[in-house]
Structures are given as C-alpha cells and as structure tokens.
Design an enzyme around this catalytic site. Structure first.
Site, PDB file in Angstrom:
ATOM      1  N   GLY A 207       0.769  -1.191   0.068  1.00  0.00           N
ATOM      2  CA  GLY A 207      -0.017  -0.085  -0.070  1.00  0.00           C
ATOM      3  C   GLY A 207       0.735   1.220  -0.081  1.00  0.00           C
ATOM      4  N   THR A 208       2.040   1.120  -0.336  1.00  0.00           N
ATOM      5  CA  THR A 208       3.050   2.390  -0.242  1.00  0.00           C
ATOM      6  C   THR A 208       2.591   3.315  -1.353  1.00  0.00           C
ATOM      7  OG1 THR A 208       4.613   0.956   0.488  1.00  0.00           O
ATOM      8  CG2 THR A 208       5.399   2.728  -0.171  1.00  0.00           C
ATOM      9  N   GLY A 209       2.102   2.870  -2.392  1.00  0.00           N
ATOM     10  CA  GLY A 209       2.062   3.634  -3.754  1.00  0.00           C
ATOM     11  C   GLY A 209       0.612   4.430  -3.266  1.00  0.00           C
TER      12      GLY A 209
END
Ligand code: PXL
Length: 264
Positions: A207-209
């Site tokens: 979920g970084t992006g």
C-alpha cells in the site's frame, strides 16, 4: 472549514492498500475523506483471491453524488481496472472541473496480480493523464507509460519527459524499485527536483503507492504546492514504512497512524 479530499479507487479487504489506505491517510492529515469505489478486491497481505469491478455507470453515480453536494478540494485516482471505468471517471472530472488531481497509475498489486487490464492502458494515457495535476508512476509503471526500460536516474529523467508529453502538469517517478537510496524525481516540463530518503529494509510495504498519492492529494487540499506536497508525502510514507505493521504472513501494511509533518 475542513478541507475535503476524494479517493477514486479499489477496495483492499486487507485494509493496507486501496481505498482503505487512502482514507486512513486522509485522517492522519486531518482532512475530510470521501471514497468512490471502482472495484472490490478479496485480498490479504499475501495475494489477491478475486476482483469484482463495479459497473462504470455506478462509478459515475457515486461521483455525481459526492461532487454535486460536498465537492472536493483535491482528489486521487488509484485502481481503475478497465476502460469503461476510466472513461466514466474522466467524464465526471471534466464535468465538475475537478482540480488538484493526483493520478496513481496503478497497474499491478504488490503480489503481482494485475489491477489494470492491458487494453485499458491506452485509455489511461490518452484520457486521464491530460486531466492530472501530477501522475505518480513507480518504475515498472513509468516503463509501461514511456515505453522505455528504466534502470538509472538518467533513465528516470528521460522517461519523465516522455510521460510529461502525455499531458499532466507534473510527473513524479518513484525510484523505490532502484537499488540504493530511494530517490523520486519530479518534473514540471522545465526542471527536475529530486526527493531522496534512506532505504528502509522491510517487507511491510503493502500500500505504499496508494498511501503516497493519498498524502500528496491531502497536502494539495491543504493548500500546498505540488513540490511541497510531494516533500510532505515523502516524509509521511518514510515514517509510516519505518513503523510498518507485521500483520499477516505476506507484505504487511504501513502504519498510517504516524503523524504527518507540519512543514515540507
Ligand atoms: O498498490 C496498488 C493497489 C491499488 N488498489 C488496490 C490494491 C493495490 C495493491 O494491492 O489492492 C485496491
């Protein structure tokens, strides 16, 4: 008055990416979050078990509901899945003159599962990118958008120029997939700015992006310029990755509850 931010994206049942990551990020930044769902994924930290796209006309209806009543100081797009959904989103963005639009050109999940149909890539390039304030591809996505293989900082700059010509006001290429320091490159058609942070060795990066683009949208809603918003979002995700949560057996989520910076 509280600032309002809209995410147009897919649901991650595991809570680490997609709509869930976006809404948690909006909370951390103290803005009012709204969500238009495009797809529902049955997903955990390890894999995507299934994807259920919503009908494009129901994506339109959600946008109509939100934009005719509450409005949005900024918005972001994440998983858009297919051409019909992308066209529906573009039509509503134009109709309601939505500004401060962050486009995260989501193509595959951390697990490698495809989140954008191959035939929809052209629609995204031709119709959505010209509406974007900033587009935020990672290296594989920048490779697809530019048609180039990217393995150096110079490659990133060359790709940024090609992607800029697709019509967004800014291009942010995220260098997280390069070896060494995590360097992101922002291009405005004239100059390049680099945003550097130390590499954090962890596998809990699911979920970084999504979180990065949500943090940029929140900062834009708060009145920051694009370079300021990118700097603040980068500080926020660096801390959220550092404090990542070892949940599940695969790539755990970031810790969205860390405090965002008050200055770029
Ligand atoms: O990080 C891309 C992404 C976007 N949207 C949804 C996702 C993911 C990655 O897993 O699940 C719904």
């Amino acid at each position: 008055m509280i600032k309002t931010v809209l995410t147009i994206a897919g649901s991650d049942s595991g809570g680490g990416a997609g709509i869930q990551a976006d809404l948690k990020t909006f909370c951390a930044f103290g803005v009012y979050g709204m969500s238009v769902l495009t797809s529902i994924t049955a997903q955990n930290t390890q894999c995507v078990l299934g994807i259920h796209d919503l009908p494009a006309r129901f994506v339109s209806l959600q946008l109509e509901a939100v934009l005719t009543d509450i409005g949005a100081d900024a918005a972001k797009t994440g998983m858009l899945s297919n051409s019909g959904i992308i066209r529906a989103v573009c039509q509503k963005i134009r109709q309601h003159r939505l500004g401060n639009l962050v486009v995260d050109p989501v193509m595959v999940a951390k697990s490698g599962d495809r989140l954008l149909r191959e035939d929809a890539r052209e629609t995204l390039k031709r119709e959505l990118l010209p509406l974007a304030t900033v587009v935020t591809p990672n290296l594989p996505e920048a490779g697809v958008l530019s048609g180039k293989t990217i393995s150096t900082r110079q490659n990133m700059r060359d790709a940024a120029k090609i992607i800029f010509d697709l019509g967004s006001r800014y291009v942010l290429i995220k260098g997280g997939h390069l070896k060494g320091k995590a360097v992101d490159i922002l291009y405005d058609g004239d100059t390049f700015a680099e945003f550097e942070s130390k590499r954090i060795h962890t596998r809990h990066t699911h979920g970084t992006g999504c979180t990065f683009s949500a943090a940029i949208a929140a900062s834009l809603a708060l009145g920051r310029t694009v370079p300021e918003a990118v700097a603040m979002a980068k500080k926020y995700i660096s801390l959220a990755i550092e404090k990542g949560l070892p949940l599940g057996e695969g790539h755990g989520p970031l810790n969205h509850l860390v405090h965002p910076p008050s200055e770029p």
